[in-house]
Design an enzyme around this catalytic site. Structure first.
Site, PDB file in Angstrom:
ATOM      1  N   LYS A  95       0.864  -1.193   0.000  1.00  6.93           N
ATOM      2  CA  LYS A  95       0.000   0.000   0.000  1.00  6.93           C
ATOM      3  C   LYS A  95       0.896   1.238   0.000  1.00  6.93           C
ATOM      4  O   LYS A  95       1.857   1.304   0.778  1.00  6.93           O
ATOM      5  CB  LYS A  95      -0.869  -0.051   1.260  1.00  6.93           C
ATOM      6  CG  LYS A  95      -1.875   1.070   1.426  1.00  6.93           C
ATOM      7  CD  LYS A  95      -2.642   0.860   2.738  1.00  6.93           C
ATOM      8  CE  LYS A  95      -3.754   1.856   2.958  1.00  6.93           C
ATOM      9  NZ  LYS A  95      -4.470   1.616   4.235  1.00  6.93           N
ATOM     10  N   SER A 171      -9.328   1.769   3.526  1.00  9.10           N
ATOM     11  CA  SER A 171      -8.479   2.444   2.562  1.00  9.10           C
ATOM     12  C   SER A 171      -7.507   1.512   1.827  1.00  9.10           C
ATOM     13  O   SER A 171      -6.969   1.934   0.801  1.00  9.10           O
ATOM     14  CB  SER A 171      -7.691   3.535   3.279  1.00  9.10           C
ATOM     15  OG  SER A 171      -6.814   2.972   4.236  1.00  9.10           O
ATOM     16  N   SER A 195      -9.436  -0.481   7.772  1.00  6.90           N
ATOM     17  CA  SER A 195      -8.898  -0.293   6.416  1.00  6.90           C
ATOM     18  C   SER A 195      -8.230  -1.513   5.800  1.00  6.90           C
ATOM     19  O   SER A 195      -7.942  -1.509   4.612  1.00  6.90           O
ATOM     20  CB  SER A 195      -7.898   0.870   6.403  1.00  6.90           C
ATOM     21  OG  SER A 195      -8.584   2.088   6.375  1.00  6.90           O
TER      22      SER A 195
END
Lengths: 529, 106
Positions: A95, A171, A195
């Site tokens: 990420k 996210s 997330s």
């Protein structure tokens, strides 16, 4: 089955036995990415391009040359009979909220679009040191602020591999989408309010939020420093265990990383779960939603499909020998989001003050009178609306005249949320649970554009995941079926501090119990040829 | 209910946050802040007795898991040029910024 579809633990074994090479696995995965991912996210694209609406768009940056070099190194070491790491030859993504040396590390924000990290985050460094092959950095909500990936400044944002008109969740949406679509077996994500688990549930993969402090935050671009947890996303529990084994552990560069030995997650995975106590709480089977007209909060029952899927999962765990305990009280669950609205904003506002156009990142090209104007223009031009919203709320609720009413009150409510968990996990208490079972999300993946813009409704997408972040306890989300639209449903198992080994064991038992289920055979549309 | 974050309070927050906003953005942000405060006010319904202290992080830092404090040792960065090249403007290893507002003391 193509090589890119194999699990991380299968890849490790086959590469070590020299049945396949790390380079063959990498080339198969790169080929897969070129087929399904489409153009990468960039800040030059203002909107999503409709012509690529059937692509996944997980990536911001691909690190293909680095990956080929790493695969060559692994193959050479194996040919020479050298000992290789526990993830030797496994392609993974990171990420883009983690710094990785020599890569653009953008946080999906304009303000860091030109930043190349001079160092690596500890968990990313450990993955590469274990022989993992870094495919690249994947998209997310800007600075992780969202639950759909629609707030990324890097467009096109990721789309759900099961239905590309639906969001990935967030996210860690790029991470979940990449793993689901066959673009790398593993991804390193972060979980501040859900997330990792929410996008894992939306994309039909496994995601684990470890105990706060189990995985170092060094090199993670900070959001909520008391809440952020790096963790694995994978296609199955064994792969998540393998990855957590590598990234967990003390780190002299992060004083909040727990100085506690790491359990043996992989070797204990298939131990019996007989007699383990799993609780079910009615407080996790009702949801709170803001009324679209008045904004007033109202409580509703959970969607029947999601409730049924979670209860079916409980039934399968009972068949495997777990003891189910009903009617567990978790009375402060509904206050998780209001408390999070305060605590996370104060921490975000504090963390975002470092982005000022002085030492790195974007600086306004406009002529300015003085330093203060440079700050205002730089931050005004380069932060999207979600960071701005969090900074402003953080300023308000922590201001001297309001902090008792808001910030301190939220931190005291956090104490009550933690007590809920302490009471149910107390080994000498009334409930003595090993885990609490709950749905991961109030809905399945919602249509792109349906929620984004309403910051309250979007935040409530995390209502079933955020209490564990307040409490710091670990949780794992796993797929448990599909809704009538063919979208994945997830459930989570939440445990006491540092009980990751038990949660993974329960998760593996559930996989064994459901291995022959018809829904297990489904693959995302983008994987069907 | 009247708006809690008035245009005046909002203006002050924007100043503290060091943000330059356009009018559309400002309207959207102020509306969302007020909407979020409606959710935050739910916290007022919870009775909080005096014995309920704040929790600044969920997992207690017991001696069992807290790492020892590091030596206060100075370590050189292996590649300071990699850091300096990230800066928008430098001169002779200094970060350059526009004029810093200041007041001369008498």
């Amino acid at each position: 089955m193509e090589l890119y579809e194999l699990t991380a633990h299968n890849l490790v074994e086959m590469i070590r036995r020299r049945e396949i090479s790390a380079m063959e696995v990498l080339e198969s995965t790169l080929q897969r990415i070129s087929q399904v991912d489409g153009i990468p996210g960039t800040v030059q694209q203002d909107e999503n391009t409709d012509s690529q609406a059937n692509r996944v768009h997980a990536f911001i940056t691909q690190t293909t040359e680095r990956a080929r070099h790493q695969a060559e190194t692994i193959d050479r070491a194996i040919a020479a009979g050298e000992v290789v790491g526990p993830l030797a030859g496994v392609p993974f993504t990171v990420k883009d909220i983690f710094c990785v040396k020599g890569t653009p590390s953008t946080a999906a924000s304009r303000i860091l679009a030109n930043f190349t990290s001079p160092y690596s985050a500890t968990p990313a460094e450990r993955l590469e040191a274990a022989g993992g092959i870094l495919l690249g950095k994947v998209n997310l909500d800007e600075f992780t602020y969202g639950s759909s990936n629609e707030s990324s400044a890097f467009k096109p944002f990721p789309r759900n591999p099961w239905n590309t008109h639906r969001v990935t969740g967030g996210s860690s949406g790029g991470s979940a989408a990449a793993v689901a679509a066959g673009e790398g077996a593993l991804s390193l994500g972060t979980d501040t309010a859900g997330s990792i688990r929410q996008p894992a549930a939306f994309c039909g993969v496994v995601g684990m939020k470890p105990t706060y402090g189990r995985v170092s935050r060094y090199g993670l671009i900070a959001f909520g420093s008391s809440l952020d947890c790096p963790g694995p996303l994978a296609r199955n529990v064994t792969d998540a265990a393998l990855m957590l084994q590598v990234i967990a552990g003390a780190d002299p560069r992060d004083a909040t990383a727990a100085n506690l030995p790491v359990d043996h997650y992989v070797s204990t995975l298939e131990n019996s779960i007989r007699g383990m106590r799993i609780g079910i709480s009615p407080d996790y089977f009702r949801i709170t939603y803001p009324d679209p007209e008045t904004g007033e909060l109202r409580q509703e029952p959970l969607l029947p499909e999601i409730e049924a899927a979670a209860l079916r999962a409980a039934g399968r765990l009972a068949e495997m020998g777990a003891d189910m305990v009903d009617d567990i009280p978790m009375p402060h669950t509904r206050y998780g989001i209001p408390a999070y609205f305060v605590i996370s904003r104060v921490e975000a506002a504090s963390n975002l003050h470092r982005f000022d156009g002085v030492k790195y990142g974007y600086r306004t090209p406009d002529a300015v009178e003085d330093l203060h104007e440079m700050y205002r223009k730089t931050r005004g031009q380069a932060f999207g609306v979600q960071p701005k919203l969090r900074i402003l709320m953080g300023m308000y609720v922590s201001a001297a005249q309001y902090s008792e009413q808001y910030y301190n009150r939220a931190l005291r409510v956090r104490t009550l949320i933690r007590r809920d968990f302490d009471e149910i996990f107390d080994p000498y208490g009334k409930y003595r649970l090993d885990a609490l079972l709950a749905p991961t999300t109030p809905t399945t993946a919602f249509p792109i554009g349906d929620v984004y813009g309403d910051s309250v409704l979007m935040q409530y997408a995390d209502q079933l995941t955020v209490p564990t972040n307040h409490a710091g306890v670990p949780a794992i989300s796993m797929p448990c079926g599909f809704d009538k639209d063919g979208l994945p449903i997830g459930f989570q198992l939440i445990g006491p501090d540092f009980s990751e080994a038990n949660l993974l064991r329960l998760g593996r038992a559930y996989e064994i119990a459901t291995d022959d289920d018809e829904w297990r055979k489904l693959k995302p549309n983008c994987i069907n040829k | 209910m009247s708006e809690e974050i008035t245009p005046e309070i909002f203006e002050h927050l924007v100043h503290l946050a060091a943000l330059e906003l356009n009018e559309d953005e400002a309207q959207y942000l102020r509306r969302q802040l007020n909407n979020q405060l409606k959710a935050i006010h739910e916290l007022e319904a919870i009775p909080l007795s005096d014995d309920i202290k704040i929790t600044s992080h969920g997992v207690p830092y017991s001696p069992l898991i807290t790492p020892p404090i590091r030596d206060d040792a100075w370590l050189p960065n292996p590649a300071p040029e990699d850091i300096l090249t990230q800066a928008p403007e430098t001169d002779d290893n200094y970060f350059i910024v526009p004029d810093i507002p200041h007041t001369d003391l008498d």
